[in-house]
Design a protein around this motif. Sequence first.
Motif, mmCIF file in Angstrom:
data_model
loop_
_atom_site.group_PDB
_atom_site.id
_atom_site.type_symbol
_atom_site.label_atom_id
_atom_site.label_comp_id
_atom_site.label_asym_id
_atom_site.label_seq_id
_atom_site.Cartn_x
_atom_site.Cartn_y
_atom_site.Cartn_z
ATOM 1 N N GLU A 231 0.489 -1.247 -0.185
ATOM 2 C CA GLU A 231 -0.204 0.198 -0.251
ATOM 3 C C GLU A 231 0.695 1.313 -0.488
ATOM 4 O O GLU A 231 1.915 1.324 0.438
ATOM 5 C CB GLU A 231 -0.673 0.236 1.074
ATOM 6 N N PRO A 232 -0.088 2.363 -0.681
ATOM 7 C CA PRO A 232 1.051 3.556 -0.396
ATOM 8 C C PRO A 232 1.788 3.562 0.938
ATOM 9 O O PRO A 232 1.233 3.620 1.672
ATOM 10 C CB PRO A 232 0.352 4.749 -0.544
ATOM 11 N N ALA A 233 2.737 4.085 1.276
ATOM 12 C CA ALA A 233 3.306 4.759 2.062
ATOM 13 C C ALA A 233 2.786 5.432 2.912
ATOM 14 O O ALA A 233 3.362 5.562 3.959
ATOM 15 C CB ALA A 233 5.294 5.026 1.868
ATOM 16 N N ALA A 234 2.502 6.433 2.418
ATOM 17 C CA ALA A 234 1.599 7.521 3.423
ATOM 18 C C ALA A 234 0.446 6.628 4.291
ATOM 19 O O ALA A 234 0.383 6.750 5.169
ATOM 20 C CB ALA A 234 0.960 7.478 2.425
ATOM 21 N N GLY A 235 0.088 5.596 3.958
ATOM 22 C CA GLY A 235 -1.532 5.152 4.982
ATOM 23 C C GLY A 235 -0.284 4.208 5.573
ATOM 24 O O GLY A 235 -1.107 3.899 7.150
ATOM 25 N N THR A 236 1.191 3.469 6.023
ATOM 26 C CA THR A 236 1.487 2.154 6.525
ATOM 27 C C THR A 236 1.741 3.674 7.435
ATOM 28 O O THR A 236 1.466 2.234 9.459
ATOM 29 C CB THR A 236 2.890 2.369 6.023
ATOM 30 N N TRP A 237 1.861 4.940 7.913
ATOM 31 C CA TRP A 237 3.012 4.876 9.482
ATOM 32 C C TRP A 237 1.614 4.955 9.774
ATOM 33 O O TRP A 237 1.549 4.859 11.727
ATOM 34 C CB TRP A 237 3.629 5.906 9.034
ATOM 35 N N LYS A 238 0.534 5.899 9.835
ATOM 36 C CA LYS A 238 -1.009 6.064 10.287
ATOM 37 C C LYS A 238 -1.220 4.388 11.092
ATOM 38 O O LYS A 238 -1.128 4.287 12.476
ATOM 39 C CB LYS A 238 -1.718 6.331 9.246
ATOM 40 N N ARG A 239 -1.051 3.246 10.287
ATOM 41 C CA ARG A 239 -1.342 2.412 10.577
ATOM 42 C C ARG A 239 -0.871 1.643 11.632
ATOM 43 O O ARG A 239 -0.998 0.964 13.169
ATOM 44 C CB ARG A 239 -1.633 1.375 9.581
ATOM 45 N N ASP A 240 1.315 1.901 12.010
ATOM 46 C CA ASP A 240 1.298 1.363 12.696
ATOM 47 C C ASP A 240 1.525 1.751 13.745
ATOM 48 O O ASP A 240 2.014 0.973 15.216
ATOM 49 C CB ASP A 240 3.058 1.714 12.241
ATOM 50 N N ILE A 241 1.294 3.419 14.460
ATOM 51 C CA ILE A 241 1.063 4.147 15.447
ATOM 52 C C ILE A 241 -0.230 3.345 15.663
ATOM 53 O O ILE A 241 -0.112 3.548 16.902
ATOM 54 C CB ILE A 241 0.626 5.440 15.108
ATOM 55 N N ARG A 242 -0.582 3.073 15.029
ATOM 56 C CA ARG A 242 -2.603 2.490 15.764
ATOM 57 C C ARG A 242 -2.272 0.897 16.471
ATOM 58 O O ARG A 242 -2.450 0.723 17.302
ATOM 59 C CB ARG A 242 -3.778 2.016 14.568
ATOM 60 N N ILE A 243 -0.899 -0.079 15.354
ATOM 61 C CA ILE A 243 -1.071 -0.847 16.254
ATOM 62 C C ILE A 243 -0.143 -1.018 17.565
ATOM 63 O O ILE A 243 -0.102 -1.110 18.380
ATOM 64 C CB ILE A 243 -0.286 -2.140 15.009
ATOM 65 N N ALA A 244 1.048 0.214 17.562
ATOM 66 C CA ALA A 244 1.942 0.764 18.395
ATOM 67 C C ALA A 244 0.616 0.674 19.606
ATOM 68 O O ALA A 244 1.305 0.397 20.825
ATOM 69 C CB ALA A 244 2.537 0.742 18.080
ATOM 70 N N LEU A 245 0.241 1.781 19.752
ATOM 71 C CA LEU A 245 -0.994 2.470 20.752
ATOM 72 C C LEU A 245 -1.639 1.367 21.542
ATOM 73 O O LEU A 245 -2.356 1.140 22.680
ATOM 74 C CB LEU A 245 -1.544 3.427 20.678
ATOM 75 N N ALA A 246 -2.346 0.084 20.496
ATOM 76 C CA ALA A 246 -3.091 -0.455 21.117
ATOM 77 C C ALA A 246 -2.188 -1.615 22.292
ATOM 78 O O ALA A 246 -3.500 -1.568 22.859
ATOM 79 C CB ALA A 246 -3.284 -1.649 19.753
ATOM 80 N N GLY A 247 -1.610 -1.430 22.518
ATOM 81 C CA GLY A 247 -1.139 -2.538 23.781
ATOM 82 C C GLY A 247 -0.917 -1.831 25.083
ATOM 83 O O GLY A 247 -2.234 -2.297 25.867
ATOM 84 N N PRO A 248 -0.496 -0.381 24.679
ATOM 85 C CA PRO A 248 -0.563 0.230 25.633
ATOM 86 C C PRO A 248 -2.372 0.506 25.889
ATOM 87 O O PRO A 248 -2.275 1.272 27.428
ATOM 88 C CB PRO A 248 0.390 1.622 25.420
ATOM 89 N N LEU A 249 -3.020 0.574 25.472
ATOM 90 C CA LEU A 249 -4.277 0.998 25.578
ATOM 91 C C LEU A 249 -4.804 -0.082 26.080
ATOM 92 O O LEU A 249 -5.618 0.724 27.587
ATOM 93 C CB LEU A 249 -4.976 1.702 24.003
ATOM 94 N N VAL A 250 -4.404 -1.204 26.390
ATOM 95 C CA VAL A 250 -5.371 -2.175 26.570
ATOM 96 C C VAL A 250 -4.646 -2.049 28.262
ATOM 97 O O VAL A 250 -5.685 -2.486 28.731
ATOM 98 C CB VAL A 250 -5.326 -4.035 25.937
ATOM 99 N N ASN A 251 -3.445 -2.098 28.448
ATOM 100 C CA ASN A 251 -2.839 -1.902 29.942
ATOM 101 C C ASN A 251 -3.614 -0.583 30.693
ATOM 102 O O ASN A 251 -4.173 -1.078 31.579
ATOM 103 C CB ASN A 251 -1.918 -1.707 29.869
ATOM 104 N N LEU A 252 -4.042 0.168 30.038
ATOM 105 C CA LEU A 252 -4.277 1.199 30.836
ATOM 106 C C LEU A 252 -6.371 1.299 31.266
ATOM 107 O O LEU A 252 -6.576 1.079 32.062
ATOM 108 C CB LEU A 252 -4.520 3.127 29.662
ATOM 109 N N ALA A 253 -6.706 0.217 30.355
ATOM 110 C CA ALA A 253 -7.705 0.241 30.031
ATOM 111 C C ALA A 253 -7.847 -0.777 31.484
ATOM 112 O O ALA A 253 -9.264 -0.844 32.499
ATOM 113 C CB ALA A 253 -9.021 -0.694 28.781
#
Length: 372
Positions: free
Chosen positions: A95-117
Amino acid sequence: MRNWSIPAGRIFGVEIRVHLTFFALLLFVWLTEASRGAANPGRGLALVAIVFACVVLHELGHALVSTHSGVPAKAIILLPIGGVTLLDETRQTIEPAAGTWKRDIRIALAGPLVNLAIAFAAGTLLLAVAPQVHLWAKPYVDSSNLPRSLVWANLWLAAFNLLPAYPMDGGRVLRALLSRRMDPVRATRRAVSIGQGFATMFMLVGMLWDPWLIMIGVFLFIAAQLEERSVMFQSVLETVRLEDIMLTDFATLSPADTLEDALNKAVHSLQDDFPVIRGSDMVGVISRQKILQQLRAEGNGYVQAVMNRIFEVAQRKESLASAFRKLTSRNLSIIPVVEDQRLVGIVTLQNLMHSMALLAESRKLRRAAMNS
Ligand SMILES: [Zn+2]
């Protein structure tokens, strides 16, 4: 990395593995508890189990979001400081590199969000039904008060993982942001060196202050190194050209061949898949299995009628990574390599692994020769 970890089951189709260093942590906790004269060192292990479960949930958070964004998770490896989710990068859709970084950030933040929840839910519940737990009293994480430890351990996990120290999640966010301005391999290198800077700092501060920090530093270092290696593998895939590994000595079939002729040729070759050539044009591909199936089902016929006309070709200068994506995304087993429309080689899944191993070996030999 797999050599250092043992399988511990599957959740949602994701393989869970425990890194051997985790058992060093269990031993460490047992010994510290015992040397403190704790009546029941088992409580220490219960605390480890709680943290362990929260780390698994944290990693599942990453795995689910990443699978949802089109990069399926292959395995989760649990290290004493947390987990590492291995993604199946080869199945990554281009996919265009433009979308990749946003996806990576979403994936990265999912873990800490679970712990905060978890921390928020457990904290609210404890304040409501068990005020005797004294949520705000010190020590925050201690085997003598497991409910309070559950809340604080999760806050700690979230905070620690959000450090901008690659491969911690905060570091991944950093890498994603860096990759907007540079190529992914350089962005990873930059993030890894920042991560190792943090690891060194933890070790130095730990020497003066708290031995736990030394341990964290050591594991951060190991994790950064593991991660760098997988990026190196990815970059090998990007730098190897198909001409380096393609089969140049291979059998071809003609569309006018009968299936019995084809089978005869197949018997004399190690190939499982054959390009079908008319004159100098590639017109299809056919597998040994398909030839056999067809002969059994309907008797003799012509290759032309059975061959697969939908295939992808690759250029000889194309990277292995791109061939890999073509093979896996379309479920193909062969890719013809062409130059000026002329067939110059083939790459099959079967030969790919084999040639990769040979190539690695020959590079090693060349390096050894250069060093001696
Ligand atoms: Zn994480």
